[in-house]
Design a protein around this motif. Structure first.
Motif, PDB file in Angstrom:
ATOM      1  N   ASN A 134      25.297   6.479  34.127  1.00 25.38           N
ATOM      2  CA  ASN A 134      25.868   7.082  35.659  1.00 25.38           C
ATOM      3  C   ASN A 134      24.956   7.715  36.157  1.00 25.38           C
ATOM      4  OD1 ASN A 134      28.808   7.206  34.966  1.00 25.38           O
ATOM      5  ND2 ASN A 134      29.076   8.342  33.050  1.00 25.38           N
ATOM      6  N   GLU A 135      23.557   7.266  36.454  1.00 27.87           N
ATOM      7  CA  GLU A 135      22.466   7.692  36.496  1.00 27.87           C
ATOM      8  C   GLU A 135      21.943   7.031  37.480  1.00 27.87           C
ATOM      9  OE1 GLU A 135      19.890   9.833  34.428  1.00 27.87           O
ATOM     10  OE2 GLU A 135      20.411  10.795  33.205  1.00 27.87           O
ATOM     11  N   SER A 136      21.873   5.352  37.666  1.00 28.26           N
ATOM     12  CA  SER A 136      21.302   4.257  38.158  1.00 28.26           C
ATOM     13  C   SER A 136      21.850   3.083  37.353  1.00 28.26           C
ATOM     14  CB  SER A 136      19.975   4.262  37.852  1.00 28.26           C
ATOM     15  OG  SER A 136      19.706   4.069  36.351  1.00 28.26           O
ATOM     16  N   ALA A 137      21.395   2.603  38.868  1.00 29.99           N
ATOM     17  CA  ALA A 137      21.904   0.522  38.151  1.00 29.99           C
ATOM     18  C   ALA A 137      20.942  -0.279  38.444  1.00 29.99           C
ATOM     19  CB  ALA A 137      23.981   0.095  39.204  1.00 29.99           C
ATOM     20  N   ASP A 159      17.488  13.669  42.723  1.00 30.29           N
ATOM     21  CA  ASP A 159      17.981  14.493  43.736  1.00 30.29           C
ATOM     22  C   ASP A 159      19.041  14.562  44.484  1.00 30.29           C
ATOM     23  OD1 ASP A 159      16.214  15.903  42.180  1.00 30.29           O
ATOM     24  OD2 ASP A 159      14.496  15.197  43.886  1.00 30.29           O
ATOM     25  N   LYS A 160      20.318  13.410  44.105  1.00 29.81           N
ATOM     26  CA  LYS A 160      21.482  13.163  45.038  1.00 29.81           C
ATOM     27  C   LYS A 160      20.874  12.609  46.188  1.00 29.81           C
ATOM     28  CE  LYS A 160      23.550  17.832  43.824  1.00 29.81           C
ATOM     29  NZ  LYS A 160      23.840  18.843  44.531  1.00 29.81           N
ATOM     30  N   MET A 161      19.542  11.746  46.213  1.00 28.34           N
ATOM     31  CA  MET A 161      19.839  10.614  46.705  1.00 28.34           C
ATOM     32  C   MET A 161      19.490   9.360  46.442  1.00 28.34           C
ATOM     33  SD  MET A 161      17.212  12.631  49.721  1.00 28.34           S
ATOM     34  CE  MET A 161      17.152  10.770  51.014  1.00 28.34           C
ATOM     35  N   VAL A 162      19.898   8.470  46.936  1.00 29.65           N
ATOM     36  CA  VAL A 162      19.868   7.143  46.581  1.00 29.65           C
ATOM     37  C   VAL A 162      19.066   6.273  46.935  1.00 29.65           C
ATOM     38  CG1 VAL A 162      21.066   4.825  47.586  1.00 29.65           C
ATOM     39  CG2 VAL A 162      22.575   7.269  47.344  1.00 29.65           C
TER      40      VAL A 162
END
Length: 192
Positions: A134-137, A159-162
């Motif tokens: 749920n943090e990264s792919a 920090d809520k940025m992709v």
């Protein structure tokens, strides 16, 4: 006559925008949504095929499979896609990334069925530690660097940025994650 042609074009446009192929994997019966992006048909879900070796459920929990798919080491990823589909190259992921930088969101919005739908399925490192669900792919590409390392595509939320990136061979010494024993998600692209 103009109204008839306009109505026909509208119907065709609506069909084209909303038409979505469903891929059924004949090996295990899993069904996957697909989406066409930049003239390529991509799986819109992470692959859930359990290979004989080299694939695991996140945290070894089968309940994670539906949403996040399986995690594969690089060798298993090379043959994981169903017939008629392939593991994308780094250049195919770059093309995909460029599309999303210019057009739309990677993640599905409410009610949107035509999305690539990144699944933040985390990873398992070569020592067996699961992390970043749920943090990264992380997604394997078909590109090999050398005997021990290979290229991957990453989608991170910091920090809520992709932040999206593709590993680079010249950065192997500075970044972890190119080890072929690590386990990442797989998305497949339809052969053309």
């Amino acid at each position: 006559m103009k109204k008839l042609i306009s109505a026909a074009l509208l119907c065709f446009s609506v069909y084209t925008v909303f038409a979505q192929e469903i891929l059924t994997d004949s090996r295990d019966g899993n069904k996957y949504r697909t989406v066409i992006i930049s003239n390529k048909t991509w799986m819109a879900e992470n692959l859930r095929f359990k290979s004989k070796t080299g694939s695991v459920f996140y945290d070894n929990d089968i309940n994670n499979s539906r949403e996040f798919g399986m995690l594969y080491n690089w060798k298993a990823a090379q043959t994981a896609c169903p017939d008629g589909w392939h593991l994308p190259s780094g250049s195919e992921f770059r093309e995909l990334s460029n599309h999303f930088q210019n057009h739309e969101s990677w993640r599905r919005k409410n009610g949107d069925t035509l999305s690539f739908e990144i699944s933040l399925g985390g990873m398992q490192d070569h020592e067996g530690t699961f992390s970043e669900l749920n943090e990264s792919a992380y997604y394997w590409t078909s590109n090999e660097y050398d005997k021990h390392s290979a290229e991957y595509f990453s989608y991170l939320i910091i920090d809520k940025m992709v932040v999206t990136d593709i590993s680079r061979k010249e950065d192997i010494d500075d970044i972890p994650g190119t080890d072929k024993r690590d386990r990442y998600s797989v998305r497949c692209v339809k052969n053309q």
